[in-house]
Design an enzyme around this catalytic site. Sequence first.
Site, short mmCIF file in Angstrom:
data_model
loop_
_atom_site.label_atom_id
_atom_site.label_comp_id
_atom_site.label_asym_id
_atom_site.label_seq_id
_atom_site.Cartn_x
_atom_site.Cartn_y
_atom_site.Cartn_z
N MET A 29 -62.22 -19.35 62.66
CA MET A 29 -61.72 -20.27 63.19
C MET A 29 -62.49 -21.93 63.99
O MET A 29 -62.20 -22.59 64.73
CB MET A 29 -61.50 -19.70 64.85
CG MET A 29 -60.06 -19.04 63.90
SD MET A 29 -58.60 -18.66 65.25
CE MET A 29 -59.17 -17.69 66.90
N GLY A 30 -63.70 -21.70 63.03
CA GLY A 30 -64.67 -22.85 63.92
C GLY A 30 -65.60 -22.50 65.01
O GLY A 30 -65.73 -21.26 65.45
N HIS A 36 -71.55 -16.19 63.34
CA HIS A 36 -70.90 -16.83 62.47
C HIS A 36 -72.50 -17.04 60.82
O HIS A 36 -72.41 -16.71 59.72
CB HIS A 36 -70.31 -18.07 62.27
CG HIS A 36 -69.21 -17.74 62.76
ND1 HIS A 36 -69.53 -18.45 64.57
CD2 HIS A 36 -67.89 -17.35 63.14
CE1 HIS A 36 -68.11 -18.11 64.85
NE2 HIS A 36 -67.18 -17.28 64.46
N GLN A 60 -51.97 -16.44 65.66
CA GLN A 60 -52.38 -14.95 66.28
C GLN A 60 -52.23 -15.40 67.78
O GLN A 60 -53.71 -15.15 68.22
CB GLN A 60 -53.76 -15.19 65.56
CG GLN A 60 -54.75 -16.37 65.40
CD GLN A 60 -56.07 -15.92 64.27
OE1 GLN A 60 -55.82 -15.70 64.07
NE2 GLN A 60 -56.75 -15.32 65.95
N LYS A 150 -68.20 -7.48 65.42
CA LYS A 150 -67.94 -7.53 66.86
C LYS A 150 -66.52 -7.28 67.75
O LYS A 150 -65.97 -6.80 68.34
CB LYS A 150 -68.21 -8.69 67.77
CG LYS A 150 -67.42 -9.08 69.05
CD LYS A 150 -68.57 -10.37 69.70
CE LYS A 150 -67.57 -11.11 68.91
NZ LYS A 150 -66.48 -11.62 70.35
N SER A 186 -70.08 -14.71 70.92
CA SER A 186 -68.73 -15.34 70.64
C SER A 186 -68.44 -17.05 71.50
O SER A 186 -69.25 -17.64 71.75
CB SER A 186 -67.97 -15.02 71.92
OG SER A 186 -66.74 -15.08 72.00
N ARG A 188 -66.15 -18.02 72.70
CA ARG A 188 -65.76 -18.13 74.01
C ARG A 188 -66.93 -18.05 75.08
O ARG A 188 -66.54 -17.85 76.35
CB ARG A 188 -64.55 -17.17 74.58
CG ARG A 188 -63.65 -17.18 73.31
CD ARG A 188 -62.06 -16.48 73.45
NE ARG A 188 -60.92 -17.09 73.06
CZ ARG A 188 -60.56 -16.39 72.33
NH1 ARG A 188 -60.96 -16.07 71.11
NH2 ARG A 188 -58.85 -16.57 71.78
#
Length: 281
Positions: A29-30, A36, A60, A150, A186, A188
């Site tokens: 999702m970039g 990544h 989602q 993860k 992450s 986030r």
Amino acid sequence: MKVIKTIKELREILKEARKNKTIGLVPTMGALHLGHASLIKNSTKENDFTVVSIFVNPTQFGPNEDYNKYPRTLEADSKICEELDVDVIFSPSPDEMYADQNESTFVCPAYSDINKLCGKSRPGHFDGVATVVSKLFNIVKPDRAYFGEKDAQQLFIIKKMVRDLNFDIEIVPCPIIREKDGLALSSRNTYLNQENRKRALKLSKALFTIKEMSQKGIKNAEQLVDTALSILENEDVEYFEILDLNKFEKIDTISNESIALCAVKFPQENGTVRLIDNIKL
């Protein structure tokens, strides 16, 4: 390297590549980070042609989740992909992927697989994940697809979906990449304020602690969970569970096929940040 926006154009490029090359797909999702990058490196190493999809998938996300504020950093992501020898970035719009998000055909995993862990608190989430991954598989038709460990429940569901729906694709799991202090990478993490960034280290501390206990011979799952929860005391723990790695079902006694998983929420002024992590025992 090309950045492709439409399915038609991507298929034209892949038609030629597929003649004599193996194709690897890295769905993202970039907001790319070193986690990544590890997936991409595995793909470029093991395949002749690598496609990285960058698509913040609306189906989602729940009504009160962070879809609108999820980081969109295509320019920076493109530079990372170029440095890692990616052949094509596929970055479609929601309208390109879904003619009608409310009336589309969805791929819905088994209820027993999603009514737990992340799926329990995020109804519809894994329907959206399974659907968009199925669409990417059908668009790209890769030989291999790469997913991070993860998101363990997601990985379990995708592997089962591939088996159940007879996709001719090898799913390649890739290990969790962590910061030097143990925090699992992450997208986030960038949301965390300074205080919560420090508190977030409790996740990996809890996981590393019970792994060490298990290596010393403690096999009782309830005892290990209680220890982890004591480390996470005063935090908003959504779940902390130990499951069988292959069936994703709760167990009483751990083995070499066990996994501990957790999700913790960190409230702050700009909204709650929800982090997940896991470790194989």
